[in-house]
Structures are given as structure tokens and as C-alpha cells.
Design a protein around this motif. Sequence first.
Motif, PDB file in Angstrom:
ATOM      1  N   ASN A   1      14.380  -1.682  16.875  1.00 33.57           N
ATOM      2  CA  ASN A   1      13.542  -2.011  15.734  1.00 33.57           C
ATOM      3  C   ASN A   1      13.244  -3.499  15.683  1.00 33.57           C
ATOM      4  O   ASN A   1      14.133  -4.329  15.836  1.00 33.57           O
ATOM      5  CB  ASN A   1      14.256  -1.571  14.468  1.00 33.57           C
TER       6      ASN A   1
ATOM      7  N   TYR B   1      12.790  -5.490  13.420  1.00 30.72           N
ATOM      8  CA  TYR B   1      13.423  -6.299  12.382  1.00 30.72           C
ATOM      9  C   TYR B   1      14.899  -6.603  12.661  1.00 30.72           C
ATOM     10  O   TYR B   1      15.480  -7.457  12.034  1.00 30.72           O
ATOM     11  CB  TYR B   1      13.273  -5.608  11.031  1.00 30.72           C
ATOM     12  N   ASN B   2      15.473  -5.872  13.593  1.00 26.83           N
ATOM     13  CA  ASN B   2      16.906  -6.060  13.872  1.00 26.83           C
ATOM     14  C   ASN B   2      17.169  -6.765  15.192  1.00 26.83           C
ATOM     15  O   ASN B   2      18.309  -7.008  15.557  1.00 26.83           O
ATOM     16  CB  ASN B   2      17.613  -4.703  13.952  1.00 26.83           C
TER      17      ASN B   2
ATOM     18  N   LEU C   1      -0.180  -1.208  11.479  1.00 22.07           N
ATOM     19  CA  LEU C   1      -0.166  -0.738  10.094  1.00 22.07           C
ATOM     20  C   LEU C   1       0.793  -1.573   9.253  1.00 22.07           C
ATOM     21  O   LEU C   1       0.573  -1.790   8.065  1.00 22.07           O
ATOM     22  CB  LEU C   1       0.235   0.737  10.038  1.00 22.07           C
ATOM     23  N   SER C   2       1.854  -2.057   9.892  1.00 20.65           N
ATOM     24  CA  SER C   2       2.785  -2.888   9.120  1.00 20.65           C
ATOM     25  C   SER C   2       2.578  -4.375   9.405  1.00 20.65           C
ATOM     26  O   SER C   2       3.426  -5.211   9.127  1.00 20.65           O
ATOM     27  CB  SER C   2       4.231  -2.483   9.400  1.00 20.65           C
TER      28      SER C   2
ATOM     29  N   ASP D   1       3.224  -6.791   6.549  1.00 20.39           N
ATOM     30  CA  ASP D   1       4.654  -7.077   6.390  1.00 20.39           C
ATOM     31  C   ASP D   1       5.132  -8.101   7.400  1.00 20.39           C
ATOM     32  O   ASP D   1       5.847  -9.037   7.069  1.00 20.39           O
ATOM     33  CB  ASP D   1       5.473  -5.795   6.624  1.00 20.39           C
TER      34      ASP D   1
ATOM     35  N   GLY E   1       6.509 -10.969  -4.953  1.00 19.47           N
ATOM     36  CA  GLY E   1       6.078 -11.360  -3.620  1.00 19.47           C
ATOM     37  C   GLY E   1       7.194 -11.435  -2.590  1.00 19.47           C
ATOM     38  O   GLY E   1       6.967 -11.790  -1.445  1.00 19.47           O
TER      39      GLY E   1
ATOM     40  N   ASN F   1       9.750 -10.374   0.216  1.00 17.89           N
ATOM     41  CA  ASN F   1       9.566  -9.445   1.307  1.00 17.89           C
ATOM     42  C   ASN F   1      10.765  -8.510   1.416  1.00 17.89           C
ATOM     43  O   ASN F   1      11.908  -8.945   1.383  1.00 17.89           O
ATOM     44  CB  ASN F   1       9.380 -10.230   2.600  1.00 17.89           C
TER      45      ASN F   1
ATOM     46  N   TYR G   1      12.137  -7.126   3.772  1.00 22.19           N
ATOM     47  CA  TYR G   1      13.058  -7.302   4.893  1.00 22.19           C
ATOM     48  C   TYR G   1      13.990  -8.497   4.723  1.00 22.19           C
ATOM     49  O   TYR G   1      14.965  -8.621   5.440  1.00 22.19           O
ATOM     50  CB  TYR G   1      12.269  -7.432   6.196  1.00 22.19           C
ATOM     51  N   ASN G   2      13.678  -9.352   3.809  1.00 24.96           N
ATOM     52  CA  ASN G   2      14.488 -10.565   3.628  1.00 24.96           C
ATOM     53  C   ASN G   2      15.331 -10.537   2.361  1.00 24.96           C
ATOM     54  O   ASN G   2      16.072 -11.467   2.094  1.00 24.96           O
ATOM     55  CB  ASN G   2      13.576 -11.797   3.518  1.00 24.96           C
TER      56      ASN G   2
ATOM     57  N   LYS H   1       0.987   0.073   1.097  1.00 24.30           N
ATOM     58  CA  LYS H   1       1.390  -0.672   2.288  1.00 24.30           C
ATOM     59  C   LYS H   1       2.809  -0.280   2.700  1.00 24.30           C
ATOM     60  O   LYS H   1       3.111  -0.175   3.889  1.00 24.30           O
ATOM     61  CB  LYS H   1       1.293  -2.174   2.035  1.00 24.30           C
TER      62      LYS H   1
ATOM     63  N   LEU I   1       2.624   2.826   4.593  1.00 18.09           N
ATOM     64  CA  LEU I   1       2.098   2.636   5.941  1.00 18.09           C
ATOM     65  C   LEU I   1       3.197   2.165   6.887  1.00 18.09           C
ATOM     66  O   LEU I   1       3.204   2.494   8.063  1.00 18.09           O
ATOM     67  CB  LEU I   1       0.940   1.634   5.941  1.00 18.09           C
ATOM     68  N   SER I   2       4.125   1.386   6.347  1.00 13.81           N
ATOM     69  CA  SER I   2       5.213   0.935   7.216  1.00 13.81           C
ATOM     70  C   SER I   2       6.475   1.767   6.998  1.00 13.81           C
ATOM     71  O   SER I   2       7.578   1.367   7.366  1.00 13.81           O
ATOM     72  CB  SER I   2       5.489  -0.554   7.000  1.00 13.81           C
TER      73      SER I   2
ATOM     74  N   ASP J   1       8.659   2.312  10.022  1.00 15.06           N
ATOM     75  CA  ASP J   1       9.504   1.155  10.289  1.00 15.06           C
ATOM     76  C   ASP J   1      10.717   1.136   9.378  1.00 15.06           C
ATOM     77  O   ASP J   1      11.836   0.893   9.812  1.00 15.06           O
ATOM     78  CB  ASP J   1       8.722  -0.144  10.004  1.00 15.06           C
TER      79      ASP J   1
ATOM     80  N   THR K   1      13.249   3.687  10.374  1.00  8.12           N
ATOM     81  CA  THR K   1      13.956   3.295  11.604  1.00  8.12           C
ATOM     82  C   THR K   1      14.947   2.190  11.262  1.00  8.12           C
ATOM     83  O   THR K   1      16.103   2.220  11.647  1.00  8.12           O
ATOM     84  CB  THR K   1      12.977   2.724  12.661  1.00  8.12           C
ATOM     85  N   MET K   2      14.464   1.244  10.489  1.00  6.83           N
ATOM     86  CA  MET K   2      15.277   0.088  10.149  1.00  6.83           C
ATOM     87  C   MET K   2      16.550   0.485   9.423  1.00  6.83           C
ATOM     88  O   MET K   2      17.618  -0.024   9.702  1.00  6.83           O
ATOM     89  CB  MET K   2      14.455  -0.833   9.250  1.00  6.83           C
TER      90      MET K   2
ATOM     91  N   ILE L   1       8.142   9.648   3.650  1.00  7.83           N
ATOM     92  CA  ILE L   1       6.889  10.217   4.113  1.00  7.83           C
ATOM     93  C   ILE L   1       6.698  11.642   3.595  1.00  7.83           C
ATOM     94  O   ILE L   1       5.634  11.989   3.089  1.00  7.83           O
ATOM     95  CB  ILE L   1       6.822  10.170   5.646  1.00  7.83           C
TER      96      ILE L   1
END
Lengths: 202, 202, 202, 202
Positions: A26, A28-29, A108-109, A112, B24, B26, B28-29, B105, B108-109, B112, B115-116, B127
Motif C-alpha cells: 500500500n 501509504y505504508n 481516483l485517490s 488525497d 481539512g 488528511n 492518512y495523517n 472522494k 473513490l479511495s 485504498d 487495503t490500508m 463499498i
Amino acid sequence: MKSRKYNNKEIAVFDGLFTLLKQGKNLYNIKVSEIAKAANIGKGTIYDYFDSKEEAIYMALLYYINNEMTQILKEIEKIQPFKEKIYKLFEIIEQNIEGKYSTIKTLLSAGDIETMYNIFEEDENLIDLFMDYMAKISSNIISSGEKEGNINIEHSYYYKRSAIKCILIEFASYVSHKDCYSDVTTDMAKDVAYTQLIKMLR
Amino acid sequence: MKSRKYNNKEIAVFDGLFTLLKQGKNLYNIKVSEIAKAANIGKGTIYDYFDSKEEAIYMALLYYINNEMTQILKEIEKIQPFKEKIYKLFEIIEQNIEGKYSTIKTLLSAGDIETMYNIFEEDENLIDLFMDYMAKISSNIISSGEKEGNINIEHSYYYKRSAIKCILIEFASYVSHKDCYSDVTTDMAKDVAYTQLIKMLR
Amino acid sequence: MKSRKYNNKEIAVFDGLFTLLKQGKNLYNIKVSEIAKAANIGKGTIYDYFDSKEEAIYMALLYYINNEMTQILKEIEKIQPFKEKIYKLFEIIEQNIEGKYSTIKTLLSAGDIETMYNIFEEDENLIDLFMDYMAKISSNIISSGEKEGNINIEHSYYYKRSAIKCILIEFASYVSHKDCYSDVTTDMAKDVAYTQLIKMLR
Amino acid sequence: MKSRKYNNKEIAVFDGLFTLLKQGKNLYNIKVSEIAKAANIGKGTIYDYFDSKEEAIYMALLYYINNEMTQILKEIEKIQPFKEKIYKLFEIIEQNIEGKYSTIKTLLSAGDIETMYNIFEEDENLIDLFMDYMAKISSNIISSGEKEGNINIEHSYYYKRSAIKCILIEFASYVSHKDCYSDVTTDMAKDVAYTQLIKMLR
DNA sequence: CATGAATGAGGGTTCATTCAT
DNA sequence: AATGAATGAACCCTCATTCAT
């Protein structure tokens, strides 16, 4: 969209990263040490060519998408008949999404990714790059369709472009979630998308 | 798709996370300490209700999308005319994407994200949840369109559903990248999408 | 020069650092993990109380020198006779320099330390702190000497202060490089310094 | 104290280092790549002449101090009158300390440097080298003072030497911390130091 | 039940040193 | 001999998670 020249270490990093992504890692990892290992170079070498891990990854995505879209554009241009161009795109989408790593999903991402990496180069970003190629592909398909009389030329350019994009995304969505459509085969999905496209463009 | 009951601490965590996303931040952070602060609870408390940060975030996304889609479904059901339903959806998409945080959005991800987080609960994933709601919304719209005679009932259910999804994504794509279409107004984009839908469904 | 209140974790870090310095560790090579271990706390805990390794070390030096100078000042104030005050200082210098870690040596390289750490707090720096204490010690000694008639009061304050500082540094220099003076004993060095002081002040 | 012969690459390294120090770089943070650049040679070349960065720096300090002290000694020997010799030294100290890089400050932290670099060559170390030159300078001054009758010859050699060293360090201390003595001019500081010296030596 | 101080594994980055050219 | 590209050990700092209170 300038096509930068990359040296072999940079390309080794790019290729290393995509080897990992294709193995199912992935984005992100991912660790710098993993990228270095996959690229067969030392960890420190990455920092001789990129300022940070984030930059390395971002440049890799730009590089990879650039290459892939160039390739796709070439393949589409090679084909003459309108219908075959569309079906070729379906095929490409299918292969792309079914692989472990999918450029389409990355795109698509992309929003991000760009937020995450805080990289906003004025003239080079994933989305603009992709949109640019999409415009070229659409143009090619549209002119082919118009020659064949499949397309009512009175539609606006936006109308025509979005009709194409629309059914491509639709098909991509089908492939991504095939298991949600137990009674629809891939060929059916292609035919449905194509029929819809023709209806829209007439 | 069971609709779990969440207690008020869990909801505080969910709301805290969305407060951050709307500011705003993110996905992932984001840090546990930030979520705790935004939720007005102690950091440790999160671990009394969730096994990990990942789980907390994932549950929050499920919760939020569930709520939002329920809300959207209700709004669509409330409206009778086919065309108004479609335009209502355009409006919802517009508002959603223009905000700092966009559920669309995120969806759409979603691949990801899953998986993450390495979370693959059999009966609950972003989904499937989304697809389920989309199916309900599509059904509602389709029956309305059929009543009004806008839709040729000979098309397969897949055909009809995907035609709707198709133009919704098209419009979402327009809103996301408005700046790429300097000569197209939002109203034009809506009309193009609606015209295309009607052509497909007739 | 405010005397900050430190909590027990901060003091643990300070003490841990000085344990290491007294064991002969060099200030410039010290690792965060070593400090944490010596302080019996986790590595991360240091960052809950200090912004960086540099800050932690710098605060420790301030703390330690503050404590040590306070102690020295007290000892000097306790003693009445001029000559005994001076000899007490000789003794303190001797002990300080002969130990594995020497505050005096640190102060001599204080300029380096401050350049290195890029820390320039307006009202708190090693040198000002030290100078401040030195002024207090000098004042005390001078008034004692004047009472006893050892000092010609017509000399400027700067003259008197620097005479004292001068022979203290001279003696410190002797102790630091004892092996260069094979024919001079410590007692001789003390007597020489004291004689010189008296000559200067008369 | 043998005076080694250095080849031009070694001298290039030494000069490069001092260029950096004079630019305000800190001895403890300096990088090999910076030294190589400043010396206009390749990074690898440094390792053809020195075993390690530490050795290179240490040799540079020895070289530089050797040169500087030789120079100072010559200047002092050139002057005849006792008082002028002393004031010349004041002047040298002043210039040295006011520059970006100060040999004197380096010597004050020489202990640290030697601990840091773990270099203890028996017959070559910064302090011994410096002490040696100081002895020569002191001898020269003392004999000049004795000829002029400024010095009571009954004082021991240690007494006389340390009196000189003492007021030199005192003056160096003044120059280093000028801002702590707002009411004392440089000329006053020189006169005080000289007066004190005379009093001690008589 | 709730907390937040404490932890330490983990990873990004630096830079002294090497070695093929 | 001279180089500088390449290396990877070393180290600072972050932050998810724990647990004593």
C-alpha cells in the motif's frame, strides 16, 4: 507538461516502487528501506536524488502515469474504427483494475495523495497530467466517431468528451465491483456501456 | 448490513474525526491525540471502545456514510418528479464535493482505505454499504422514471442503474475539476448530464 | 535570572545527563537514548518535557550551573576572613577540575555550546548566569577584604573584580595542566596566586 | 614538538577548514563534504591523507595554532620594550577574539576537543603545543622586563610566568564579554591589566 | 469508567567512509 | 593520484498504545 529526463538511479527508484505496488504494497505504508531494497540501491542514495520520501513517491507516480498514458494513447491512435477504440479502452481498463496495482485507482485517490504529500507543483500534478491525456484520447476517439457518422456533430465538445468519460468510468466501476453484479458478465457490461455511448452521441 | 447502535462515546469519536476532516485534515495523517481532543475525551478512552486507531477511523467512516446516505435516500424519496430527483442528486453532489471533506472522494479511495487498514469485515465494508444505498436510490429513481414514461422498460436493470450512476459520476467529476472546464457552467454540466441520461434511458 | 521550577521528570533528565558526564561521557556525543536510560525514563518522555535533545542538554547545564554556583556562593558567604574565602575558592576549583566532569571547563567552552545549540534565550544563558554569580561572589569577597584593610578602596570595582577573577583563572589553569609544572606543588600555586592578589589589591 | 612537513593537499584541507571556521561554522557540526568543498578537493582525497575526519580536524588545529603562535612569538621578539610587548599581546588577543573564529576560544575548549576526538598523541597535543609557545613568549617578556628593572628577580619563574598569563587571560575574558562591562573601555581594561601585572612583578 | 503520562518500537534522514573509475 | 557516487550504520524524533491512578 514537460517530459523530464530521469537518470538511471531515479528510474531504479520508480521501478522499485512499482514492483512493490504490484506486489500489493500500500502506497501509504511503504518504507524508504523497502523502496531502496526493491530498487537495489542503498537507502541513502534515494536522498541523493530526491529531497524526501514523499517527493520520491510523487515523482514515481507522475513518471508511471505519464508512461502508461502515453502507451495507451499510442494504442488508441493505432486503431481506426470507433467501436474498436472504445472496446480497446475497455480491455485496458479491465487489465489495469484487475492487476494488484491499478493506476486508475491511484488517479481516483489522486486528490488525497496530493493533499497528503503537500506537493503542488504548478505545472505538474497527477490530475492535470491525467486530464491532459484523457483530453487527447477523447479527441482522437471523437474525430474517429465523427468520420464514421456515429456522432452528432452538433453536440458541444464537453458533451462528447463527458459521454466518453462517463461510460469509461461506468465500466471501470463495474470491473472494480464485479462481485456486486452476479448476473452481469464483462461482455454484457461492455455492450451496455457502448450502447449507452452511442445513444448519447447520436 | 446491520445498523449498529453506538453509545455516546463512540459517537463523540466519530464526530471528532469528522470535525477534523471538515477542517481539512488528511485522513492518512490524523493522530489519535487529535481525534481525542476533537472528541473531548481522553486518548485512552478511544481504546476502551475501539481496538485500534484504524478501527476507530473505519467505524467512523461507516457511521458517517451510513448517516449521510440515509439522509440522501430520504430526500430523494420525498421528491416525486423524476427530473427533480436527478437534479436534487446533482445538488447534493455539488455541496458534498465543494466542502473541505467529501464523502464521495472518500468512497473513490475506499479501496485504498480498506487495503490500508487491512479491515475486511465480511458483512460491513464501505463499498458494499455505499453500493447498497446506491441500489436503493437507483430503484427509487427508476420506478419514478418508469411511471412518468421517461424510461424504456425493456432495458435491463443493470442498464438502467448504470446509466444513472454513470451521469452522477460524470457530474461529480465535473465538480471536482471545475477549473479544467473554463467554458462550462455548473448548470450546463447538469443539463448535459440529464440530457445524456434521458437519451440512454429512452 | 528567574529560577524556574522544574518537575521531577525534568530533574531526572538533568541528573541523568550529569551522571553520564561524570562518567566521562562527552557532551557532544551524547545520545538521547543514553540520557533516557541514565534518567530511568523512556526516550519519548524527554520529548514531553523538552522540544529537542539540544534544549534538554542546555537546560540541564543551566540547572546544574545554577545549583552549583548557588552552593559555592553560600559556602563563601559562610566564611568570614578574606584569605579563607580565597583559599576556599581554590579548594572548590581544585575539586571541580579534578573530577571527571568539570563545570568550569564547560563554562570555558560555553561560547561553543551556545553556538552549537543555537539557543540564545534573552534572559537565560550560561555565560550571563555564570557572570552573575561571579559578580556576587566577587562582591562578597571584596567587601570582606575592604573590612580587613587588605584592599585599597581607591581601585575601581572592575579593577578589584578582575584581580580576583584573574588569580582564580590562573589557579584553575594550574590545576588543569598540573603535569606541565613538575616543580610546583598545589600549595605553592595557591600561595603564589594569593600573594599576587594581595599585591594587586594593595 | 616536531614540526611536521605537510604537503599541499594537507594544507589545502587545513586552509579549507579555517575558511569555514572564519565564516562562523561550528567545529562540532562541520561535515567532511564541506571541508572538501572549501579545500577544493574531492571528499575521498581527505581520506588519502587522514584516517578520519577527526584526525583531519585535529591536525588542522595543531597546524593552525602552530602557525599562529610562531607568528605571535616573532612579533613579540621583534619588540624591545617590556610594556610594548604586553600591549602588543593585548592587541593580538583583541583581534583574535573579535573575529568569527578564535584560536584562544578553541584552546579554552581544547580539553573538550581532545576528549571528543579521542586523540591523545603523546608528543603532540593542542595544550602542550600552546603551553610550549606560551613559555617561550613568557621567557622573552620576562627577560625584557628584568633588563628594564620592572621585575623583581627574586620571584620564582612560575610566579613570573603565571602573572603574565593571568593578566592576559583576564584581558581575554574582558574582550569576550565586553557587553557585560558597559562602563569599562578596552583601553581601560588594558591599563588595569598592565597596572596589575606591574604590581605583581615588583 | 476515564484519563493522560509514560513508553519504545519504528522509520525518515544524515553523513562519515569506501571504492570503482 | 584523485574523485564523488553510493552506501548503510547510526540517531533523533514521532505517535499508537498501555496502564496506574
